[in-house]
Design a protein around this motif. Structure first.
Motif, mmCIF file in Angstrom:
data_model
loop_
_atom_site.group_PDB
_atom_site.id
_atom_site.type_symbol
_atom_site.label_atom_id
_atom_site.label_comp_id
_atom_site.label_asym_id
_atom_site.label_seq_id
_atom_site.Cartn_x
_atom_site.Cartn_y
_atom_site.Cartn_z
ATOM 1 N N LEU A 7 0.028 -19.977 48.043
ATOM 2 C CA LEU A 7 -0.283 -21.061 48.968
ATOM 3 C C LEU A 7 -1.430 -21.905 48.432
ATOM 4 C CD1 LEU A 7 -0.273 -19.100 52.358
ATOM 5 C CD2 LEU A 7 1.567 -20.539 51.468
ATOM 6 N N ARG A 353 3.067 -9.713 58.293
ATOM 7 C CA ARG A 353 3.706 -9.697 56.980
ATOM 8 C C ARG A 353 5.229 -9.561 57.114
ATOM 9 N NH1 ARG A 353 2.189 -8.196 51.629
ATOM 10 N NH2 ARG A 353 0.146 -7.448 52.313
ATOM 11 N N VAL A 375 2.286 -23.450 56.284
ATOM 12 C CA VAL A 375 1.590 -22.654 57.301
ATOM 13 C C VAL A 375 0.629 -23.573 58.050
ATOM 14 C CG1 VAL A 375 0.221 -20.597 57.772
ATOM 15 C CG2 VAL A 375 1.679 -20.681 55.730
ATOM 16 N N TRP A 386 -1.327 -25.190 54.686
ATOM 17 C CA TRP A 386 -1.184 -24.488 53.413
ATOM 18 C C TRP A 386 0.293 -24.503 53.052
ATOM 19 C CZ3 TRP A 386 -5.142 -22.050 50.532
ATOM 20 C CH2 TRP A 386 -6.410 -22.117 51.107
ATOM 21 N N ASP A 409 -3.024 -16.131 47.087
ATOM 22 C CA ASP A 409 -2.053 -15.273 47.761
ATOM 23 C C ASP A 409 -2.306 -15.295 49.265
ATOM 24 O OD1 ASP A 409 -0.774 -14.462 45.397
ATOM 25 O OD2 ASP A 409 -2.274 -12.882 45.057
ATOM 26 N N TRP A 410 -1.326 -14.856 50.012
ATOM 27 C CA TRP A 410 -1.470 -14.773 51.461
ATOM 28 C C TRP A 410 -2.564 -13.745 51.795
ATOM 29 C CZ3 TRP A 410 2.242 -17.090 55.011
ATOM 30 C CH2 TRP A 410 3.241 -17.820 54.365
ATOM 31 N N LEU A 418 -2.193 -11.301 59.054
ATOM 32 C CA LEU A 418 -2.626 -12.475 58.302
ATOM 33 C C LEU A 418 -3.993 -12.917 58.818
ATOM 34 C CD1 LEU A 418 -1.719 -14.624 56.169
ATOM 35 C CD2 LEU A 418 -1.009 -16.030 58.123
#
Length: 436
Positions: A7, A353, A375, A386, A409-410, A418
């Protein structure tokens, strides 16, 4: 299993009109308005306030109260939110208080009684209802955000006229209009407004328009005699300024939270491109951009008080978001509004996730390198988002978008949650939990 793309942050940077001093401009709007001449010393003026999230809400409401006092009036607040808050006085009081619209912050009474009076019959030969406390006042004004509605298209959508008819109509008024579905909102609502302007002490309202960054862009007091001419152009401006996802097509959109504080529909159809209105395929086609294959929602905002209206606009959600639904206000709002498709419960997953992974797995694009993923924290705050590498390429070619920082990365924790606050440190969610 497909690999989640990296992202990178994208910021929308198109110039936006903004009110520099909101309290001062609110005061000026009231005191220099045509409506001000209608207010005489000693008049009891009811100020209708609703349940929508408005930037600078307390500052605007306080400046409105102070301006009315300056004109010699005795203002008080009445709840103008139809059936929201479970259609109970306490529920509506709690909703207003969540925005600091209460006696403590405004210094005036806040009345949330649900009693409504039949004030007459509209041109459809149907009764029109209005708040008993407002009807007993010497004058009534509203504090209303003007914006595109989530359910229909018309000359009047969300704004002063809607608050006049549905908000101040309490549960009876909301039920009356919504019982006719889209026709009731687009066609009957203005007819009921004509009756109310003739039969009640309604004087007009403060129209608030916000920009893409959800900042106050326009403050204008509209007199009741000018409402039918002046509100529609404000709606056009609001539509042009409102926040949008700056891509025409997405495979996956992940939304951190849905909620009534972000949109009357929980997820704003004007942002996500899904109206989901029964028996109205033409309305579905009207919301053609962005075209999103899969939408995932991770949570329901606590400001919604369990009313997860619109959660059915999403395809996949977390079990946590489903557990946060309070059946009483959820059912009350949806059965009154009568837009039921939107609130059918989606498939739930135990972790963020898993929900995100399944959105990617089911998005009809098995090419990892070409995934179009975005996102956002909610459908109100979309100035920053993102996105996946494919969209970064498009963003760099758009002069109104700025690509910020490096790919990452996430940010999942060990439990699969998250870290939304890390992605959106200025969001409503992050401000709610400043320790994050």
């Amino acid at each position: 299993m497909m690999k989640l793309p990296t992202l990178q942050r994208v910021r929308q940077i198109a110039p936006q009109p903004t009110v520099a001093d909101v309290p001062a401009e609110t005061r000026r709007a009231w005191l220099t308005s045509k409506l001000a001449k209608r207010i005489k010393p000693g008049m009891r003026i009811a100020v209708g306030c609703g349940s929508r999230g408005i930037k600078n809400y307390l500052a605007i409401a306080k400046a409105t109260i102070d301006a009315l006092k300056e004109l010699g009036a005795q203002p008080f607040v009445v709840a103008a939110m139809g059936s929201h808050g479970g259609a109970t006085p306490q529920g509506q009081r709690e909703l207003l208080a969540s925005y600091f619209i209460d006696e403590e912050h405004l210094g005036v009474p806040v009345l949330t009684d649900m009693d409504a009076v039949n004030v007459g019959t509209n041109s459809w030969n149907l009764p029109v209802w209005w708040d008993k406390n407002a009807l007993a006042a010497d004058g009534v004004v509203t504090v209303s955000r003007v914006k595109p509605h989530t359910d229909f298209r018309g000359r009047f959508e969300s704004g002063i006229l809607k608050m006049l008819t549905i908000g101040l109509g309490k549960r009876h008024g909301a039920d009356q209009v919504h019982s006719w579905g889209v026709r009731g909102l687009a066609e009957m609502m203005p007819e009921s407004a004509k009756l109310l302007m003739a039969k009640t002490p309604f004087l007009g309202g403060l129209a608030i328009v916000e920009n893409t960054n959800e900042e106050t862009a326009i403050l204008k007091v509209v007199d009741k005699d000018d409402l039918f001419e002046e509100e529609p152009p404000l709606l056009v401006q609001a539509r042009e300024l409102m926040g949008k996802i700056p891509f025409d097509k997405l495979d996956v959109l992940i939304v951190g939270e849905c909620g009534k504080n972000y949109s009357g529909a929980g997820l704003d159809p004007n942002v996500v491109g899904r109206l989901l209105i029964e028996a109205s395929p033409e309305m579905e086609l009207a919301a053609s951009k962005p075209r999103i294959t899969r939408i995932g929602v991770l949570d329901v905002s606590p400001e919604s008080h369990g009313n997860a209206t619109g959660i059915g606009i999403a395809d996949l959600v977390t079990n946590r978001s489903l557990a946060n639904i309070d059946p009483k206000p959820f059912r009350m709002n949806n059965l009154t509004a009568r837009f039921l498709w939107r609130s059918k419960l989606p498939i739930g997953f135990e972790t963020d996730r898993e929900c995100i992974q399944q959105c990617v797995e089911t998005c009809w694009n098995p090419e990892e390198e070409n995934l179009r993923v975005a996102v956002i924290p909610n459908t109100l705050e979309v100035a920053d988002l993102w996105v996946s590498p494919t969209l970064i390429t498009e963003a760099k070619a758009n002069p109104h978008l700025d690509v910020v920082g490096d790919p990452r990365d996430w940010p999942f924790d060990a439990s699969g949650a998250l870290n939304q606050e890390a992605l959106f440190p200025h969001s409503v969610r992050a401000r709610r939990t400043p320790h994050a």
